[in-house]
Scaffold this active site. Sequence first.
Site, PDB file in Angstrom:
ATOM      1  CG  ASP A   1      -1.830   1.166   1.314  1.00  0.00           C
ATOM      2  OD1 ASP A   1      -2.347   1.587   0.265  1.00  0.00           O
ATOM      3  OD2 ASP A   1      -2.010   1.698   2.424  1.00  0.00           O
TER       4      ASP A   1
ATOM      5  CG  ASP B   1      -1.844   7.271   0.584  1.00  0.00           C
ATOM      6  OD1 ASP B   1      -0.987   8.074   0.187  1.00  0.00           O
ATOM      7  OD2 ASP B   1      -2.833   6.936  -0.086  1.00  0.00           O
TER       8      ASP B   1
END
Length: 261
Positions: free
Chosen positions: A28, A30
């Site tokens: 991922d 963020d």
Amino acid sequence: MANWDHPTSKVRSTVLGLPEQVRACLFDLDGVLTDTASVHAKAWQTMFDTYLYQRAKHTGENFVPFDPTADYRQYVDGKKREDGVRSFLGSRGITLPEGSADNSGDVETIYGLGNRKDDLFRQVLKEHGIEVFDGSRRYLEAITYAGLGVAVVSSSTNTRDVLKITGLDRFVQQQVDGITLREEHIAGKPAPDSYLRGAQLLDVAPDAAAVFEDALSGVQAGLSGHFGFVVGINRTGRVDQAEELRRIGANVVVTDLAELL
């Protein structure tokens, strides 16, 4: 720190904190690689609070603001924008028309509010820039040297810009982002589809890939996709959050990726 002169499967498993069978890492963006989760939370808060305040004035209801910690984590973190808008508003008993992806931010539809949030996020990025977690950069350098595949799997439509601005694009071989999800009609997290697509692009089976996530929805995606290993990132250091990440499927929980080196 290990000697990287001759990277092997044993080095990968013992020094990178991964099982020996792992051949690729799916990250991922963020909160995992970049310190942009707080920017997203602030953009969501500003957008929702503005909408909720105006709605309360019109209906006479009490104004209950968006909680940038609890509401963000429960309803929007890691999800496609439209899914996040729909999820949070649903928790308040609010229903809006879906609208369409080209709705401007001043249109009160699911897509319109999502686009308003994206406008706010882009404004903050432009004004303040983006910070990469040092431990994440070091980990990317290590796994790249060890020969593991790298993909970024994010619900953000700004993924490509963020990777380019930060220079992280040099580590990333494939990416699945919010634009990919929309164009290829891929279900967002907590469905595993986006991570499965990332593994497919790297030509590895799910059980030979590790998922790195800070969002509950992303960890759920890693578990339901039957990936070989799921790393939960708990930047807050809070024990309850670490326990929650483990409960829903993380094999290991760290506060920084450098802990795996």
